[in-house]
Enzyme design. Structure first.
Site, PDB file in Angstrom:
ATOM      1  N   CYS A   9      23.982 -23.895  10.343  1.00 34.26           N
ATOM      2  CA  CYS A   9      23.879 -25.353  10.268  1.00 34.26           C
ATOM      3  C   CYS A   9      24.512 -25.885   8.980  1.00 34.26           C
ATOM      4  CB  CYS A   9      22.428 -25.784  10.270  1.00 34.26           C
ATOM      5  SG  CYS A   9      21.496 -25.167  11.659  1.00 34.26           S
ATOM      6  N   ARG A  17      31.371 -23.330   9.628  1.00 31.86           N
ATOM      7  CA  ARG A  17      30.141 -22.563   9.439  1.00 31.86           C
ATOM      8  C   ARG A  17      29.554 -22.087  10.766  1.00 31.86           C
ATOM      9  NH1 ARG A  17      27.520 -23.684   4.424  1.00 31.86           N
ATOM     10  NH2 ARG A  17      25.488 -23.422   5.379  1.00 31.86           N
ATOM     11  N   TRP A  68      23.255 -25.199  14.479  1.00 26.88           N
ATOM     12  CA  TRP A  68      23.432 -23.895  15.134  1.00 26.88           C
ATOM     13  C   TRP A  68      22.056 -23.545  15.669  1.00 26.88           C
ATOM     14  CZ3 TRP A  68      21.683 -18.801  14.684  1.00 26.88           C
ATOM     15  CH2 TRP A  68      22.518 -17.818  15.246  1.00 26.88           C
ATOM     16  N   ASN A  71      18.319 -27.396   7.499  1.00 24.88           N
ATOM     17  CA  ASN A  71      18.851 -26.044   7.731  1.00 24.88           C
ATOM     18  C   ASN A  71      17.727 -25.066   7.450  1.00 24.88           C
ATOM     19  OD1 ASN A  71      21.292 -27.238   7.990  1.00 24.88           O
ATOM     20  ND2 ASN A  71      22.242 -26.257   6.208  1.00 24.88           N
ATOM     21  N   GLY A  72      17.699 -23.973   8.191  1.00 28.51           N
ATOM     22  CA  GLY A  72      16.678 -22.950   7.944  1.00 28.51           C
ATOM     23  C   GLY A  72      15.729 -22.851   9.114  1.00 28.51           C
ATOM     24  N   GLU A  84      36.106  -2.044  11.076  1.00 31.54           N
ATOM     25  CA  GLU A  84      36.455  -3.438  10.823  1.00 31.54           C
ATOM     26  C   GLU A  84      37.376  -3.978  11.919  1.00 31.54           C
ATOM     27  OE1 GLU A  84      35.365  -5.766   9.216  1.00 31.54           O
ATOM     28  OE2 GLU A  84      36.973  -7.192   8.894  1.00 31.54           O
ATOM     29  N   LYS A 110      36.547  -7.136  14.353  1.00 31.39           N
ATOM     30  CA  LYS A 110      37.431  -8.308  14.466  1.00 31.39           C
ATOM     31  C   LYS A 110      37.692  -8.619  15.936  1.00 31.39           C
ATOM     32  CE  LYS A 110      37.184  -9.746  11.390  1.00 31.39           C
ATOM     33  NZ  LYS A 110      36.520  -9.279  10.217  1.00 31.39           N
ATOM     34  N   GLU A 113      34.457 -10.004  17.713  1.00 34.56           N
ATOM     35  CA  GLU A 113      33.934 -11.326  17.376  1.00 34.56           C
ATOM     36  C   GLU A 113      34.826 -12.472  17.811  1.00 34.56           C
ATOM     37  OE1 GLU A 113      32.963 -11.843  13.225  1.00 34.56           O
ATOM     38  OE2 GLU A 113      34.792 -10.907  12.563  1.00 34.56           O
ATOM     39  N   HIS A 152      32.104  13.774  20.424  1.00 35.18           N
ATOM     40  CA  HIS A 152      30.652  13.904  20.553  1.00 35.18           C
ATOM     41  C   HIS A 152      30.053  12.774  21.381  1.00 35.18           C
ATOM     42  CE1 HIS A 152      30.796  17.175  17.677  1.00 35.18           C
ATOM     43  NE2 HIS A 152      31.652  16.432  16.991  1.00 35.18           N
ATOM     44  N   LYS A 203      29.673 -18.761  10.154  1.00 35.10           N
ATOM     45  CA  LYS A 203      30.418 -18.210   9.024  1.00 35.10           C
ATOM     46  C   LYS A 203      29.471 -17.584   8.005  1.00 35.10           C
ATOM     47  CE  LYS A 203      33.873 -17.203   6.453  1.00 35.10           C
ATOM     48  NZ  LYS A 203      34.574 -15.958   6.847  1.00 35.10           N
TER      49      LYS A 203
END
Ligand code: M6R
Length: 620
Positions: A2, A27, A74, A100-101, A493, A497, A500, A516, A615
């Site tokens: 948010c 964000r 969000w 926010n939170g 990584e 990428k 996401e 394995h 973000k």
């Protein structure tokens, strides 16, 4: 996650809030809204969807004023609906807030307020705070001298905060305290912009850029009262606080796209520069070591360290893995890389000789912050490798190293990763030269590091070939990413990428581990991306490529120019310049970033704002 923006001054507030919300879009959010104090009433415009949809709504239903607050939400409590979007009005319109939170005790508070007759229009935890504030304000109004609305508003905020459990960054407007915004934080960041006869407040500095360079970072438990011509800050337990005004270094061009179609691509292309920035002034070629100020530890203390713990989330955790290999190789320091979300609840043995580093781009990741606080609470000096100056982690750490990468706006982290790896290389060099690393080795590392901006420039030349390869593979739904030693974190990584921003299932693995389990996934429809530049262990990785080919798995290889052996086996090869093994993560990350970018575009995904992601992850 948010985003909050607020303004009190002389400008047309709707436009300013909408611009601020646009700047906060990176964000991650799913709905947006604004509230404006106009003619002694509060007008709210909000809706589920993009800020551009909110802007269209405001265009058809304009609202005039010079005081207001805005929010990008969000979703945590309740779905993505107009009703659940912020701002939320409390009581009979006495107050409006953005938040926010997460309020953890919202359920019991909601029951109590319902019993008192308050009616809820949303499923959010925030509406509970709005009603509590309204309730408290009405109570306080009876108690304060001369029914002073400003005094009652502040007291209402103070009283309400004592009843909340959880995290918050809150901005409130009171209908009858007409020239005031009240902001408070506990766990969710807020920064105040100081102008002439105007104040701004926001979750991060981006809405302030171009308006003011003077900022005050609100600390936990602080409450700020903003009027047009003054600001006061109080700490909830220790009283009045003298605001510490700092200079914002961001400039407008840092947050503009320029000629690039997406922030992600812009940030990929910034990497020669950002790596140069991470190195600037930090290499001592004469002594063959790094110059790292800001750790706030004496050379004696640093020499007595016998273990390092790196803690982080996501991409920063991957950078930490590279850091582990570097610190163990150069400084012979046993290093562990801990997921911050685990470390915060674990109780690993950390002694006074353990150096703890939190690695974070944003400096606001809730788990990383909590892990860092837990280590500090136990009395261990905890340092940060951080990008955002003034962020909570940067401010609370006992010392640290900034990345100087500039704002990273694309949700998929790119330049922060390579800057983190660069800084960790410097750290390993620095600690190594205090221990076993020889002078010639230190000088060689300095020389090799200095060449990196140029090498990254060279690595970017693979762009056209990556684009072609992306076209060939964009239709596949499962990928494996494989690499060994320094290139194992790069494989992780690369897979992250792709996941996401393209929503493709991808697994990163140490190449030899494939046998394995993951090899069972290999078939004609599962491409394997091998990170296989020339290195001591390359023949082993080439054998793994053969194993995949033998099972008809398509192979994309990231390799050095002219590597005939790799070319013979792989279906497609992306070339990177040859560098020392410990620097391969820097060059090999580039094609993987570009590959995920192009695959995402070809699949019609929003690369800068992937679904469900934020973000900076400021909730647990
Ligand atoms: O700001 P931080 O570095 O603490 O963020 C950690 C992760 O949330 C972040 O790296 C995330 O994994 C990125 N979206 C990866 O691209």
């Amino acid at each position: 996650m948010c985003g909050i923006v607020g303004y009190i001054g002389f400008r047309s507030v709707s436009d300013l809030l909408l611009e601020g919300l646009h700047r906060l879009e990176y964000r991650g959010y799913d709905s947006a809204g604004i509230a404006v104090l106009a003619d002694e009433s509060i007008v709210v415009r909000k809706r589920a969807g993009r800020v551009s949809e909110l802007a269209a709504l405001v265009q058809t239903q304009p609202v005039e004023g010079t005081i207001g607050i805005g929010h990008t939400r969000w979703a945590t409590h309740g779905g993505t609906t107009d009703e659940n979007s912020h701002p939320h009005v409390g009581g009979n319109g006495e107050v409006v807030i953005v938040h926010n939170g997460v309020i953890e005790n919202y359920d019991s508070l909601r029951e109590q307020l319902t019993a008192l007759g308050y009616v809820f229009h949303s499923q959010t935890d925030t509406e509970v705070v709005a009603h509590l504030l309204a309730h408290s304000y009405i109570e306080q109004l009876k108690l304060v001298e001369n029914s002073d609305t400003h005094a009652a508003a502040l007291k209402a905020v103070e009283a309400t905060l004592t009843r909340l459990k959880g995290t918050y960054g809150i901005c409130a407007l009171f209908r009858d305290a007409t020239d005031t915004i009240i902001a408070a934080r506990s766990g969710s960041p807020l920064v105040i912009g100081v102008g002439r006869d105007e104040y701004f407040v926001a979750s991060d500095a981006s809405p302030l850029v171009g308006y003011t360079q003077e900022v005050v970072y609100l600390a936990d438990s602080e409450i700020a009262v903003l009027r047009r011509d003054n600001m006061s800050i109080t700490h909830r337990t220790s009283g009045s606080v003298q605001p510490s005004i700092q200079t914002l270094e961001q400039v407008s061009s840092d947050i503009e796209l320029g000629d690039f179609p997406h922030y992600m691509l812009k940030e990929i292309y910034e990497q020669p520069k950002t790596i140069e920035n991470a190195l600037r002034g930090r290499l001592d070629d004469e002594e063959g070591t790094a110059v790292i100020g800001g750790l706030n530890l004496t050379p004696q203390q640093l020499r007595s360290i016998d273990r390092v713990v790196l803690t982080a989330c996501g991409t920063s955790w991957h950078a930490g893995l590279v850091g582990e290999y570097l610190l163990e190789e150069f400084a012979r320091l046993p290093t562990e890389v801990e997921y911050a979300s685990e470390l915060r609840y674990r109780n690993p043995p950390i002694t006074e000789r353990t150096l703890v580093f939190a690695i974070t781009q944003s400096g606001e990741t809730a788990d990383t912050l909590a892990a860092m606080r837990e280590c500090r609470r136990k009395g261990h000096p905890t340092l940060a490798i951080c990008n955002v100056v003034g962020s909570t982690i940067a401010r609370e750490a006992d010392g640290g190293i900034y990345l100087h990468a500039g704002p990273e706006i694309g949700v998929a982290s790119t330049k922060a990763f390579t800057s983190q790896v660069t800084v960790l290389t410097l750290l390993a060099l620095y600690l190594g030269r205090m221990r076993h690393l020889s002078y010639p080795a230190g000088k060689r590392i300095c020389r090799e590091l200095r060449q990196m901006p140029e090498k990254i420039e060279e690595a970017l030349k693979c762009h056209d070939s990556v684009k072609e390869i992306a076209e060939k593979y964009a239709g596949f739904d499962n990928y494996l990413y494989l690499g060994r030693l320094y290139n194992f974190p790069v494989a992780l990584e690369g897979a992250l990428k792709l996941k996401e921003i393209s929503y493709i299932h991808a697994e990163g693995y140490p190449a030899a581990e494939m046998k394995h389990g993951p090899i069972a996934l290999v078939d004609e429809r599962t491409p394997s991306v091998f990170v296989v530049p020339r290195c001591g262990i390359q023949p082993k990785v080439i054998s793994n490529m053969e194993e995949v080919k033998a099972r008809k798995g398509p192979v994309i290889a990231i390799a050095c120019e002219g590597d005939r052996e790799v070319e013979r086996i792989a279906d497609d090869v992306i070339y990177v310049p040859e560098v020392a093994e410990y620097l391969q993560p820097l060059v090999c990350a580039i094609p993987l970033q570009l590959l995920s970018y192009h695959v995402a575009l070809l699949r019609g995904c929003n690369v800068d704002r992937p679904r469900n992601l934020a973000k900076s992850v400021t909730v647990e």
